[in-house]
Design an enzyme around this catalytic site. Structure first.
Site, PDB file in Angstrom:
ATOM      1  N   GLU A   1      -7.100  81.239  36.927  1.00  0.00           N
ATOM      2  CA  GLU A   1      -7.601  81.235  35.551  1.00  0.00           C
ATOM      3  C   GLU A   1      -6.486  81.530  34.550  1.00  0.00           C
ATOM      4  O   GLU A   1      -6.431  80.929  33.472  1.00  0.00           O
ATOM      5  CB  GLU A   1      -8.735  82.258  35.390  1.00  0.00           C
TER       6      GLU A   1
ATOM      7  N   ARG B   1      -5.517  78.574  31.826  1.00  0.00           N
ATOM      8  CA  ARG B   1      -5.884  78.908  30.452  1.00  0.00           C
ATOM      9  C   ARG B   1      -4.677  79.371  29.635  1.00  0.00           C
ATOM     10  O   ARG B   1      -4.444  78.888  28.533  1.00  0.00           O
ATOM     11  CB  ARG B   1      -6.964  79.986  30.426  1.00  0.00           C
TER      12      ARG B   1
ATOM     13  N   ASP C   1     -12.491  71.379  43.721  1.00  0.00           N
ATOM     14  CA  ASP C   1     -12.336  70.307  42.736  1.00  0.00           C
ATOM     15  C   ASP C   1     -10.923  70.005  42.265  1.00  0.00           C
ATOM     16  O   ASP C   1     -10.365  68.934  42.514  1.00  0.00           O
ATOM     17  CB  ASP C   1     -13.250  70.576  41.539  1.00  0.00           C
TER      18      ASP C   1
ATOM     19  N   GLU D   1     -17.132  68.917  32.127  1.00  0.00           N
ATOM     20  CA  GLU D   1     -16.696  67.898  33.090  1.00  0.00           C
ATOM     21  C   GLU D   1     -17.252  66.500  32.809  1.00  0.00           C
ATOM     22  O   GLU D   1     -16.544  65.496  32.945  1.00  0.00           O
ATOM     23  CB  GLU D   1     -17.055  68.332  34.515  1.00  0.00           C
TER      24      GLU D   1
ATOM     25  N   THR E   1      -6.242  71.053  34.003  1.00  0.00           N
ATOM     26  CA  THR E   1      -7.671  71.117  34.300  1.00  0.00           C
ATOM     27  C   THR E   1      -8.441  71.926  33.267  1.00  0.00           C
ATOM     28  O   THR E   1      -9.667  71.969  33.314  1.00  0.00           O
ATOM     29  CB  THR E   1      -7.900  71.690  35.722  1.00  0.00           C
TER      30      THR E   1
END
Length: 567
Positions: free
Chosen positions: A171, A175, A303, A436, A520
């Site tokens: 994360e 981010r 994913d 998504e 992502t």
């Protein structure tokens, strides 16, 4: 005979011979024709200008820059004429971003995320101002420069990573590192690069394992890394395979190869255990580098590993140095085909989850990134395979759109189950403002030109406006069937969902796929020349030499991708 003679006299004015014998009357007729034509043309012009002015007045009231709309001119080679509907929709998304941002600014400034109903800030990522860092590039891309400047000042003066906090490596990378690097690429402000390097240095000890497979958690102040107990001590596939873009980009921009070496070594370790179908389980042992018995999925915890195989190839300019990423991705896509089933009676294509040889008829909304990924990667195939995977992308996008359309609120649940004769039913029924599906719609619209994907995205945006917007921000839903609201505005709503919607109604040249690759978390990173030279493996680790690329084109990086509108 007299009546016939009078009729003939009346119709003589319509005969050409009459005027040929009378030149003065012919000239008068010609002048009259030109005058009437000019009056009619001028009236039509005034009508069009009036309609244009009405459109300008309407869009001005919604906050659109009316200078973007003007009288048509002959299109030049480097100009485009935008659809006013796209402009209107894009500005509505921009207004939504302003509402989300000003609500965060008012009630949660400096905290990670806003609780809109409680009007409080919460720190779920160690107090790193996640919403600010996640929103930097969205603010810049949307032209919200006053808000971007305030966020920049906070990063420069208040963002502090020296915290006794156990952070998620994944994360924090997608981010914070991704958000800072994107802001640097867009603005050229070195404070973002310096901050990105600071936090990346604090994350690096997570890769100090016997295998080079990183741990998932690290203390930012003390540098102690570990895996959580609930994984059985294992690392998570999506975590360890979703740092390549950010850390390679950091090496490119700093000239220091250590970041790239760490993340590419993890991929090298995975190559050692890469199966023939390219589908890895979600748990990998960081001590041995071996697979642990666990689920295979394109949803949660699997994913983005597959996403980054493709995007690392794109980031590397599709050169020989990154061909192994493309080969691994293509192997995985062949494995993906074995997970595809279709529902009855409507034949919705969906991606199953797999444990051993058993396929589960369940698909996460998180897996709705896959249509966009397949569309993006299809161009690297030959014609037959390209059409096959693009067709599958379209099928999956239709399924994901129906995740939204099948509920009373027109917002998707977290996951869906498929049953024979019943198509799909909601499993976990919350919606937390995920991006998504609109991400994939943006890719498919850009790559196919089919405006249907814009219409689907607009419908989803309107559902967010109807169900999730409140006076103090945006909230998720505890239940997409009842519409009961939760109390959290996720930072990725500003970083991803609203950015992808904005780009869905923007010209494809705005943050062009030819110049940028999205991480992502939807942070665009400038594609730079791949300057490292692969020199093999030393003591089981990737060895590269790296020359820092010159940034002489940085002004280009800030300007390219901005749409050019006919004035």
């Amino acid at each position: 005979m007299a009546p016939r003679s009078r009729s003939s006299n009346r119709w003589r004015f319509l005969q050409l011979a009459y005027y040929l014998k009378r030149p003065k009357r012919l000239a008068l007729l010609f002048i009259s024709f030109v005058s009437v034509s000019f009056i009619v043309w001028d009236r039509q012009t005034l009508t069009r200008e009036h309609e244009l002015q009405e459109l300008k007045n309407y869009l001005s009231n919604t906050g659109v820059n009316v200078d973007l709309i003007s009288k048509p001119k002959s299109p030049s080679k480097n100009s485009i004429q935008e659809d006013p509907i796209d402009i209107h929709r894009r500005e509505k998304v921009k207004e939504a971003m302003l509402h989300a941002w000003t609500s965060y600014e008012k009630y949660a400034w400096g905290h990670d995320e806003l609780q809109p109903q409680s009007k409080n800030g919460v720190d779920q990522f160690g107090g790193l101002g996640a919403t600010i860092v996640d929103s930097l590039d969205t603010l810049y891309i949307m032209g919200l420069h006053q808000q971007f400047q305030k966020a920049t000042e906070w990063v420069a003066n208040s963002l502090d990573f020296n915290k006794d906090y156990d952070a998620s490596v994944f994360e924090t990378t997608i981010r914070v590192v991704g958000g800072l690097l994107s802001a640097y690429d867009l603005s050229g402000n070195k404070v973002f690069l310096d901050k990105a390097r600071d936090i990346a240095d604090r994350l690096l000890p997570a890769w100090d394992t016997p295998s080079g497979i990183p741990y998932t958690t690290i203390n930012l102040a003390r540098g102690k890394a570990h895996n959580p107990g609930w994984t059985g001590g294992n690392s998570i596939l999506a975590d360890l395979g979703t740092e390549q873009l950010e850390f390679i980009a950091l090496s490119q921009r700093t000239g220091d190869p250590k970041y790239q070496k760490k993340v590419e070594n993890a991929i090298f370790q995975l190559k050692k255990i890469f199966p023939s179908d390219g589908l890895l389980p979600i748990y990998i042992n960081p001590h041995t580098g071996s697979k642990s018995h666990s689920q295979i999925t394109f949803g949660a915890m699997g994913d983005s590993f597959y996403e980054y195989l493709l995007k690392s190839w794109i980031q590397g300019n599709k050169t020989e140095a990154v061909q192994h990423y493309r080969k691994m991705w293509e192997t995985s896509m062949q494995g993906l085909l074995g997970l595809i089933r279709r529902s009855t009676p409507s034949s919705f294509a969906y991606i199953c989850e797999k444990t051993d040889d058993y396929l589960s008829d369940k698909m996460d909304e998180l897996a709705c990134f896959a249509p966009g990924m397949l569309a993006l990667g299809s161009s690297g195939y030959g014609p037959e395979d390209a059409e096959k995977f693009l067709s599958l992308a379209k099928e999956l996008a239709w399924t994901c759109y129906n995740f939204y359309q099948s509920t009373p609120t027109k917002l998707a649940g977290e996951n869906y189950y498929f049953h024979s004769g019943q198509d799909m039913t909601v499993g976990t029924s919350w919606n937390i403002l995920r991006p998504e599906t609109v991400e994939s719609l943006m890719y498919l619209w850009r790559l196919t030109g089919n405006k249907t994907y814009q219409e689907w995205g607009w419908n989803i945006f309107q559902a967010f406006e109807k169900n999730s917007r409140i006076e103090s921000g945006y909230v998720g839903l505890r239940d997409v069937n009842s519409g009961v609201k939760d109390d959290m505005m996720q930072s990725f709503f500003l970083a991803e969902t609203l950015k992808y919607l904005y780009l869905l109604f923007s010209p494809p040249s705005h943050i062009s796929f030819d110049e940028w690759v999205f991480n992502t978390e939807a942070h665009p990173l400038k594609i730079l020349p791949r300057t490292d030279t692969f020199t093999g493996f030393v003591n089981g680790e990737v060895s590269v030499s790296h020359e820092r690329p010159r940034r002489t084109d940085h002004s280009l990086g800030r300007k390219e991708g901005r749409e050019r509108i006919v004035h």
